[in-house]
Design a protein around this motif. Structure first.
Motif, PDB file in Angstrom:
ATOM      1  N   UNK A   1       0.803  -1.218   0.000  1.00 53.17           N
ATOM      2  CA  UNK A   1       0.000   0.000   0.000  1.00 53.17           C
ATOM      3  C   UNK A   1       0.839   1.273   0.000  1.00 53.17           C
ATOM      4  N   UNK A   2       2.068   1.198   0.445  1.00 51.12           N
ATOM      5  CA  UNK A   2       2.847   2.425   0.632  1.00 51.12           C
ATOM      6  C   UNK A   2       2.981   3.239  -0.661  1.00 51.12           C
ATOM      7  N   UNK A   3       3.288   2.630  -1.820  1.00 56.01           N
ATOM      8  CA  UNK A   3       3.347   3.448  -3.041  1.00 56.01           C
ATOM      9  C   UNK A   3       2.013   4.115  -3.366  1.00 56.01           C
ATOM     10  N   UNK A   4       0.904   3.454  -3.050  1.00 61.44           N
ATOM     11  CA  UNK A   4      -0.407   4.053  -3.299  1.00 61.44           C
ATOM     12  C   UNK A   4      -0.660   5.242  -2.380  1.00 61.44           C
ATOM     13  N   UNK A   5      -0.073   5.205  -1.197  1.00 61.54           N
ATOM     14  CA  UNK A   5      -0.314   6.267  -0.217  1.00 61.54           C
ATOM     15  C   UNK A   5       0.562   7.480  -0.491  1.00 61.54           C
ATOM     16  N   UNK A   6       1.865   7.248  -0.701  1.00 63.73           N
ATOM     17  CA  UNK A   6       2.809   8.370  -0.810  1.00 63.73           C
ATOM     18  C   UNK A   6       3.259   8.646  -2.237  1.00 63.73           C
TER      19      UNK A   6
ATOM     20  N   UNK B   1       4.941  -3.999 -11.568  1.00 65.80           N
ATOM     21  CA  UNK B   1       3.794  -3.151 -11.919  1.00 65.80           C
ATOM     22  C   UNK B   1       2.705  -3.211 -10.845  1.00 65.80           C
ATOM     23  N   UNK B   2       1.987  -2.109 -10.682  1.00 68.19           N
ATOM     24  CA  UNK B   2       1.018  -1.994  -9.592  1.00 68.19           C
ATOM     25  C   UNK B   2      -0.063  -3.079  -9.660  1.00 68.19           C
ATOM     26  N   UNK B   3      -0.502  -3.427 -10.883  1.00 71.21           N
ATOM     27  CA  UNK B   3      -1.636  -4.352 -10.976  1.00 71.21           C
ATOM     28  C   UNK B   3      -1.302  -5.763 -10.502  1.00 71.21           C
ATOM     29  N   UNK B   4      -0.009  -6.108 -10.421  1.00 70.10           N
ATOM     30  CA  UNK B   4       0.364  -7.448  -9.941  1.00 70.10           C
ATOM     31  C   UNK B   4       1.276  -7.363  -8.715  1.00 70.10           C
ATOM     32  N   UNK B   5       1.441  -6.164  -8.163  1.00 72.86           N
ATOM     33  CA  UNK B   5       2.398  -5.948  -7.072  1.00 72.86           C
ATOM     34  C   UNK B   5       2.044  -6.770  -5.843  1.00 72.86           C
ATOM     35  N   UNK B   6       0.772  -6.794  -5.468  1.00 78.36           N
ATOM     36  CA  UNK B   6       0.379  -7.510  -4.248  1.00 78.36           C
ATOM     37  C   UNK B   6       0.645  -9.006  -4.355  1.00 78.36           C
ATOM     38  N   UNK B   7       0.380  -9.568  -5.534  1.00 82.19           N
ATOM     39  CA  UNK B   7       0.621 -11.001  -5.717  1.00 82.19           C
ATOM     40  C   UNK B   7       2.102 -11.326  -5.615  1.00 82.19           C
ATOM     41  N   UNK B   8       2.922 -10.530  -6.300  1.00 81.73           N
ATOM     42  CA  UNK B   8       4.360 -10.769  -6.271  1.00 81.73           C
ATOM     43  C   UNK B   8       4.922 -10.559  -4.869  1.00 81.73           C
ATOM     44  N   UNK B   9       4.471  -9.507  -4.200  1.00 84.53           N
ATOM     45  CA  UNK B   9       4.969  -9.232  -2.856  1.00 84.53           C
ATOM     46  C   UNK B   9       4.535 -10.327  -1.886  1.00 84.53           C
TER      47      UNK B   9
END
Length: 259
Positions: A1-6, A210-218
């Motif tokens: 979430x941090x990139x989405x926030x800041x 990329x943001x659209x797959x960031x959560x899965x990779x992380x």
């Protein structure tokens, strides 16, 4: 979430460094507070208080973290999402390198912390000695994170990742000599400083995907970190039952450096 926030770029770099540095300092503070609370209140009450802090964390997230739309509006199966995350991570040589280095460094660092109590015991030390040994690694990581944050260029930081990451197991390997706790603590502090490379790897990893797959990779990366912690702790515990804790840490560190 941090990139989405800041946001991305420099703002994310600063936020990620601040987050991970305060995390390491919180670990050190947690050891100190936990030790005092255990002495004053007993282990059972301390664990209940600790459990309450997890509840407080959940409430904090629920109340203060704003809802944000997911990067992907459609979902696949749970297994499909795990497979997609693994594909993203392991088909990219750069991402694969970042996560495997982090897993190795975290695994050997946590394993060493797990050996602190038996190590202190073999040298006639009590809970204070064990606590100081345990705190040495995260304290070093906090200091190392502050030093690495001075490197402005991500390219330069990434070039230094491999040699600095090797510094953690190589430094810990000298534990095999079974030094006195004060010297072992100094070695572990230095190893913790080297382990701050995982903070840089974390930042580069998130910025690359990329943001659209960031959560899965992380998710894959984070699962590997947790697994490395468990495997490392199990390995050093098993070895410490057969040989000196110092030799267990040294042997595991040498194997990690080779890896």
């Amino acid at each position: 979430l941090i990139p989405d926030v800041v946001g991305e770029g420099g703002a994310y770099k600063a936020a990620a460094t601040l987050t991970n540095t305060t995390l390491q300092l919180a670990v050190v503070g947690g050891f100190a507070i936990g030790g005092v609370a255990t002495s004053a209140l007993g282990a059972h009450v301390t664990v209940l208080i600790d459990a309450f802090t997890f509840g407080a964390s959940a409430v904090t997230v629920a109340v203060f973290v704003q809802q944000r739309p997911p990067a992907l509006q459609t979902r696949t199966s749970w297994r499909g999402e795990i497979a997609a995350g693994a594909t993203i991570v392991f088909r990219s040589p750069r991402l694969r390198r970042l996560v495997t280095m982090s897993w190795l460094v975290v695994g050997v660092a946590i394993a060493t912390e797990a050996a602190a109590i038996p190590y202190a015991h073999t040298h006639g030390g009590g809970s204070t000695t064990a606590g100081l040994l345990t705190a040495a690694l995260p304290l070093g990581a906090g200091v190392g994170a502050l030093l690495l944050s001075k490197i402005e260029s991500d390219d330069l930081a990434e070039r230094w990742l491999s040699p600095l990451s090797c510094g953690t197991p190589i430094t810990l390997a000298f534990t095999y000599l079974n030094p006195r706790p004060v010297l072992a603590g100094a070695l572990w502090f230095a190893a913790g400083a080297f382990s701050a490379t995982t903070i840089v790897a974390n930042r580069l990893f998130v910025a690359t995907v990329p943001r659209d797959v960031r959560a899965r990779a992380f998710g894959i990366a984070a699962a590997g970190v947790a697994g490395a912690q468990g495997v490392g702790t199990l390995a050093v515990g098993t070895l410490s039952a057969q040989i000196l804790p110092a030799h267990a840490v040294g042997a595991l560190s040498i194997a990690t450096a080779a890896a």
